[in-house]
Design a protein around this motif. Sequence first.
Motif, PDB file in Angstrom:
ATOM      1  N   UNK A  69       0.881  -1.166   0.000  1.00 34.91           N
ATOM      2  CA  UNK A  69       0.000   0.000   0.000  1.00 34.91           C
ATOM      3  C   UNK A  69       0.916   1.212   0.000  1.00 34.91           C
ATOM      4  N   UNK A  70       0.498   2.251  -0.720  1.00 36.56           N
ATOM      5  CA  UNK A  70       1.347   3.445  -0.742  1.00 36.56           C
ATOM      6  C   UNK A  70       0.619   4.611  -0.083  1.00 36.56           C
ATOM      7  N   UNK A  71       1.319   5.232   0.861  1.00 31.85           N
ATOM      8  CA  UNK A  71       0.733   6.363   1.584  1.00 31.85           C
ATOM      9  C   UNK A  71       1.654   7.566   1.424  1.00 31.85           C
ATOM     10  N   UNK A  72       1.065   8.688   1.022  1.00 29.88           N
ATOM     11  CA  UNK A  72       1.878   9.889   0.845  1.00 29.88           C
ATOM     12  C   UNK A  72       1.141  11.105   1.334  1.00 29.88           C
ATOM     13  N   UNK A  73       1.868  11.938   2.089  1.00 33.72           N
ATOM     14  CA  UNK A  73       1.267  13.168   2.612  1.00 33.72           C
ATOM     15  C   UNK A  73       2.236  14.315   2.397  1.00 33.72           C
ATOM     16  N   UNK A  74       1.725  15.445   1.914  1.00 30.08           N
ATOM     17  CA  UNK A  74       2.498  16.684   1.855  1.00 30.08           C
ATOM     18  C   UNK A  74       1.587  17.821   2.305  1.00 30.08           C
ATOM     19  N   UNK A  75       2.071  18.580   3.291  1.00 32.31           N
ATOM     20  CA  UNK A  75       1.281  19.708   3.803  1.00 32.31           C
ATOM     21  C   UNK A  75      -0.014  19.274   4.471  1.00 32.31           C
ATOM     22  N   UNK A  76      -0.072  18.020   4.909  1.00 32.26           N
ATOM     23  CA  UNK A  76      -1.289  17.509   5.560  1.00 32.26           C
ATOM     24  C   UNK A  76      -2.219  16.805   4.575  1.00 32.26           C
ATOM     25  N   UNK A  77      -2.022  17.043   3.263  1.00 34.28           N
ATOM     26  CA  UNK A  77      -2.946  16.470   2.261  1.00 34.28           C
ATOM     27  C   UNK A  77      -2.349  15.225   1.602  1.00 34.28           C
ATOM     28  N   UNK A  78      -3.241  14.389   1.060  1.00 33.74           N
ATOM     29  CA  UNK A  78      -2.838  13.141   0.396  1.00 33.74           C
ATOM     30  C   UNK A  78      -2.128  13.461  -0.920  1.00 33.74           C
ATOM     31  N   UNK A  79      -1.092  12.654  -1.214  1.00 32.18           N
ATOM     32  CA  UNK A  79      -0.385  12.817  -2.493  1.00 32.18           C
ATOM     33  C   UNK A  79      -1.222  12.122  -3.581  1.00 32.18           C
ATOM     34  N   UNK A  80      -1.437  12.811  -4.688  1.00 34.48           N
ATOM     35  CA  UNK A  80      -2.255  12.253  -5.775  1.00 34.48           C
ATOM     36  C   UNK A  80      -1.638  10.954  -6.294  1.00 34.48           C
ATOM     37  N   UNK A  81      -2.488   9.982  -6.532  1.00 36.24           N
ATOM     38  CA  UNK A  81      -2.030   8.723  -7.116  1.00 36.24           C
ATOM     39  C   UNK A  81      -1.702   7.661  -6.075  1.00 36.24           C
ATOM     40  N   UNK A  82      -1.617   8.053  -4.804  1.00 39.64           N
ATOM     41  CA  UNK A  82      -1.343   7.080  -3.750  1.00 39.64           C
ATOM     42  C   UNK A  82      -2.667   6.563  -3.190  1.00 39.64           C
ATOM     43  N   UNK A  83      -2.651   5.309  -2.709  1.00 40.24           N
ATOM     44  CA  UNK A  83      -3.904   4.756  -2.160  1.00 40.24           C
ATOM     45  C   UNK A  83      -4.328   5.503  -0.892  1.00 40.24           C
ATOM     46  N   UNK A  84      -3.342   5.897  -0.088  1.00 42.18           N
ATOM     47  CA  UNK A  84      -3.643   6.499   1.202  1.00 42.18           C
ATOM     48  C   UNK A  84      -2.910   7.820   1.388  1.00 42.18           C
ATOM     49  N   UNK A  85      -3.476   8.672   2.262  1.00 39.70           N
ATOM     50  CA  UNK A  85      -2.756   9.860   2.709  1.00 39.70           C
ATOM     51  C   UNK A  85      -2.035   9.464   3.990  1.00 39.70           C
ATOM     52  N   UNK A  86      -2.306  10.189   5.061  1.00 43.79           N
ATOM     53  CA  UNK A  86      -1.634   9.858   6.323  1.00 43.79           C
ATOM     54  C   UNK A  86      -2.651   9.778   7.451  1.00 43.79           C
TER      55      UNK A  86
END
Length: 241
Positions: free
Chosen positions: A62-79
């Motif tokens: 699973x890929x989770x990405x967060x920048x500035x509190x928001x989810x990174x586009x294209x990833x399944x999850x934010x944080x």
Amino acid sequence: LYHTPELTPKDEIPDCAIAVDVLRATSTIATVLAAGGEAVQVFSDLEKLIEISEQWPAEKRLRAGERGGAKVTGFELGNSPLDCTPELVHGRRLFISTTNGTRALQRIQNSPSVLAAALINRAAIVEYLLEKQPQTVWIVGSGWEGSFALEDTVCAGAIAHSIIEKTHVSPDQLAGNDELIGAIALYTQWQDNLLGLFHHASHGKRLLRLECHEDLKYCSQTDILDVLPIQQEIGVLKSKN
Ligand code: MLT
């Protein structure tokens, strides 16, 4: 206690280093491992995360990405720890990159023992420290882009407060450790209203603007997960329980 990764001494390595990012990276890591995730692998760089995770079977990652509190586009999850349900994460590896939390973990990754702590798994961290009794322990707050974060400091205070209570260490023995004394005072003032404290915190306010009220509530709970996220190889945390 160091309030941000940048404040840690350059040429020293403690016996045990603990990264804290209550809002929300270490809360998410603890949640994933408690929910049966195989491991959590952390990256500061999104490209590197994509490259390494692609070597992993799709159904096991699973890929989770967060920048500035928001989810990174294209990833399944934010944080958001609340997205990490047992149904979703069980048996899978979470590849994660966040603004500050993963940087704190990377800063301490060469210590012989590296842990991820949040309020939700505070008791498991305390139990480990009391059992292993490492000589030198760093608690490293993730902060926000180099600045102090209230929620990380209060968690450090919660860990220290519990150890003092269980070992009857005299507060005099902390003399000279200004950061820790301040953290314990913060915790004792707010321990019954940690959610209220998060509403005053700059990152708490940022998350509220992003409508993450439930995340704040969840992350403000103490000792609800008996899980010890501990680094097994550089950048890879697994559960000891
Ligand atoms: C971080 O690493 O900066 C945080 O975990 C941000 C967030 O709340 O997602």
